[in-house]
Design an enzyme around this catalytic site. Structure first.
Site, mmCIF file in Angstrom:
data_model
loop_
_atom_site.group_PDB
_atom_site.id
_atom_site.type_symbol
_atom_site.label_atom_id
_atom_site.label_comp_id
_atom_site.label_asym_id
_atom_site.label_seq_id
_atom_site.Cartn_x
_atom_site.Cartn_y
_atom_site.Cartn_z
ATOM 1 N N HIS A 181 0.843 -1.213 0.000
ATOM 2 C CA HIS A 181 0.000 0.000 0.000
ATOM 3 C C HIS A 181 0.870 1.251 0.000
ATOM 4 C CE1 HIS A 181 -3.922 -2.059 1.140
ATOM 5 N NE2 HIS A 181 -3.014 -3.016 1.177
ATOM 6 N N ASP A 240 -6.915 4.589 2.894
ATOM 7 C CA ASP A 240 -7.598 3.356 2.498
ATOM 8 C C ASP A 240 -8.231 2.636 3.694
ATOM 9 O OD1 ASP A 240 -4.525 1.519 1.554
ATOM 10 O OD2 ASP A 240 -5.094 2.583 3.386
ATOM 11 N N THR A 298 -5.844 0.156 -3.284
ATOM 12 C CA THR A 298 -4.737 -0.585 -3.894
ATOM 13 C C THR A 298 -5.211 -1.942 -4.413
ATOM 14 O OG1 THR A 298 -3.292 0.498 -2.321
ATOM 15 C CG2 THR A 298 -2.374 -1.375 -3.448
ATOM 16 N N GLN A 300 12.823 -6.922 -7.845
ATOM 17 C CA GLN A 300 11.866 -7.579 -8.734
ATOM 18 C C GLN A 300 11.698 -6.854 -10.057
ATOM 19 O OE1 GLN A 300 8.277 -9.539 -7.298
ATOM 20 N NE2 GLN A 300 7.059 -8.070 -8.484
ATOM 21 N N HIS A 335 2.312 -14.417 -7.085
ATOM 22 C CA HIS A 335 1.206 -14.637 -6.136
ATOM 23 C C HIS A 335 0.026 -13.724 -6.471
ATOM 24 C CE1 HIS A 335 2.627 -10.881 -4.674
ATOM 25 N NE2 HIS A 335 2.010 -10.921 -3.515
ATOM 26 N N GLU A 381 3.536 -4.765 -12.697
ATOM 27 C CA GLU A 381 4.909 -4.824 -13.217
ATOM 28 C C GLU A 381 5.074 -5.937 -14.244
ATOM 29 O OE1 GLU A 381 6.293 -3.316 -8.846
ATOM 30 O OE2 GLU A 381 6.821 -5.329 -9.500
ATOM 31 N N GLY A 405 -6.808 -13.539 -0.299
ATOM 32 C CA GLY A 405 -7.580 -12.309 -0.520
ATOM 33 C C GLY A 405 -7.730 -11.918 -1.979
ATOM 34 N N ASP A 406 -7.396 -10.648 -2.254
ATOM 35 C CA ASP A 406 -7.592 -10.080 -3.590
ATOM 36 C C ASP A 406 -6.742 -10.788 -4.637
ATOM 37 O OD1 ASP A 406 -5.368 -8.860 -2.179
ATOM 38 O OD2 ASP A 406 -5.147 -7.663 -3.963
ATOM 39 N N GLN A 407 -5.657 -11.453 -4.194
ATOM 40 C CA GLN A 407 -4.790 -12.134 -5.147
ATOM 41 C C GLN A 407 -5.565 -13.197 -5.930
ATOM 42 O OE1 GLN A 407 -1.755 -13.569 -2.467
ATOM 43 N NE2 GLN A 407 -1.492 -11.518 -1.636
#
Ligand SMILES: C[C@@H]1O[C@H](OP(=O)(O)OP(=O)(O)OC[C@H]2O[C@@H](n3ccc(=O)[nH]c3=O)[C@H](O)[C@@H]2O)[C@H](O)[C@H](O)[C@H]1O
Length: 458
Positions: free
Chosen positions: A19, A116, A137, A336, A351, A359, A374-376
């Site tokens: 975040h 957030d 995010t 990364q 993930h 990216e 979660g959101d992944q």
């Protein structure tokens, strides 16, 4: 307010690296256009982010000490410092900063505050005549699926059965959850996330209380979900576009560069699971054994699994000798963005954190999707299902576990030249990479974003 005038924006993101990074990226884009940013973050974390502040004359970091909370180790500042079960205590600590933040806002007098998870900020900023923007995010698809007012979360928590279905008027999509995923999300949703409030209710209050909701997203990719959210929350949804960060101006670590330079173009499999993911030992071993099984060179950047002090102590018997010179499992922070750009890297096992996916989409490496929480999960469905830019690793329907064979199968599906799937995901990925990297895209989104902020001021 005339369009050409500049703003002053206070930034107060949840103290998680994903975040904080995301808020700094949009801060750089806004400062590039002359807007002033006051970025509130914990003291020890400040030096980690200073190298990424591209406009230090416009972006000021303001240290906010994290209050002590019983059970939270002293000195904790971000989710990276403590295991997942203690994240709720960190959220409680952030809630305790309310008086300090109110005092800062009173003093700084910004036009906006971007936030957030601190659901109380809209009430504070409203009293001070400051507009609040929930800068989200996580993806619009995730918010629409999990946090829609249609789920009536203030009346009851979503159950596993509820989450197996999208909300009644959710846009058509390939987003379907497996039972183990719905079970995990229902448990997370109900879990207290600071000050005795559940994660989803906290999010719902944050969205409902803000003057506008903003996403790091594009209409072209997630337009229907953004329209759905705008209707459900009955407030403006303003999109910042992909907000792809400039590559860092640092050079790739010599050790990593020497390893990668030894391999042919697009032959190495890179695997990284973000700043928070800690796998259990079985899944950690299945993942790296799956990378070994591909027969391809690989570089994995993973945290030591649950119960293991170090990466080496968690490696399977004989693994290091078998992969010597071909495979490398790295336990520390890795560059990364630079690795994704390296000519030897041909496949990225991710993930599906929102930052990593942004990216990955602007790079050439093929995508293998292995969401953790979660959101992944919803990001993976969107990428592998709606957009078809990658292939998900299969998991057990009931236990949600993946195997080394499943990892190997997904990597082969996107790397084998004669695979039909490889041709399809490569074509789609190329289309989105060219779209996201197109010259005017970012400018048109950020300019539009700024115009919509002006409109909020009336
Ligand atoms: C919104 C929240 O972001 C969280 O962040 P997390 O760190 O897991 O992942 P990313 O968003 O990919 O962010 C990770 C960021 O760290 C960078 N990186 C990571 C590991 C490393 O060794 N080196 C690096 O440079 C990477 O390049 C990316 O920019 C979770 O996803 C969560 O699901 C989501 O709700």
């Amino acid at each position: 307010m005339a369009d050409q005038q500049s703003f002053h924006i206070a930034m107060y993101p949840w103290f998680a690296l994903g975040h904080l990074t995301s808020f700094l990226h949009i801060s750089n884009k806004l400062a590039q256009r002359g807007h002033k940013i006051s970025f509130l973050l914990p003291p020890k974390t400040k030096p980690k982010f200073e190298p990424f502040n591209r406009f230090p004359d416009l972006i000021t970091f303001i240290p906010i000490k994290v209050p002590d909370v019983e059970g939270l180790p002293p000195g904790t500042e971000t989710t990276n410092d403590v295991p997942f079960p203690l994240h709720s205590l960190l959220m409680t600590a952030m809630d305790l900063t309310k008086p300090i933040i109110e005092a800062y806002l009173c003093d700084l007098k910004p036009h906006f505050v971007f936030f957030d998870f601190t659901y109380w900020l809209p009430e504070v900023s409203g009293r001070l005549g400051i507009k609040s923007v929930h800068y989200c995010t996580i993806s619009p698809a995730t918010v629409g699926y999990l946090i829609s007012p249609e789920r009536k979360l203030l009346e009851k928590s979503s159950t596993e059965a509820d989450l197996m279905k999208p909300p009644p008027s959710f846009p058509p999509s390939s987003i379907k959850l497996h039972s183990h995923e719905a079970r995990g999300l229902a448990a997370t949703a109900a879990k207290k996330c600071g000050s005795g409030i559940s994660f989803l209710v906290r999010q719902l209050l944050s969205f409902s209380g803000s003057d506008a909701i903003s996403f790091k997203a594009c209409t072209e990719m997630e337009g229907p979900f953004c329209k759905y959210i705008e209707k459900q929350f009955d407030k403006p949804v303003i999109l910042a576009g992909p907000v792809v960060p400039e590559p860092p101006n640092s050079v790739l670590d010599e050790h990593i560069a020497n390893f990668l330079d030894r391999f042919e173009a697009e032959s190495v499999v890179f695997c990284a699971f973000g700043s928070e993911c800690i796998l259990d030992k079985n899944q950690f071993q299945e993942l790296i054994l799956g990378l070994e099984l591909t027969g391809l060179p690989f570089l994995a950047a993973l945290k030591a699994p649950i119960g293991a002090e170090t990466i080496d102590s968690a490696l399977p018997e004989g693994f290091s000798d078998r992969v010597k010179g071909r495979g490398f499992v790295y336990g520390n922070w890795i560059q990364q963005q630079l690795i994704l750009k390296h000519h030897s890297v041909g496949c990225f096992v991710t993930h599906c954190g929102s930052g990593s996916l942004s990216e990955a989409l602007i790079n050439k490496c093929q995508l293998v999707l292995l969401p953790n929480v979660g959101d992944q999960i919803i990001n993976a469905r969107l990428m592998g299902g709606d957009l078809k830019v990658g292939v998900e690793v299969e998991k057990g329907e009931e236990d949600g576990l993946f195997t080394r064979d499943g990892v190997c199968k997904a990597v082969k599906a996107v790397t084998d030249d004669d695979s039909e799937v490889q041709k399809e995901v490569r074509t789609n990925h190329t289309k989105w990479r060219e779209f996201l990297s197109s010259e005017r895209l970012e400018d048109s989104y950020i300019d539009g974003f700024i115009q919509k902020l002006h409109a909020l001021l009336g």
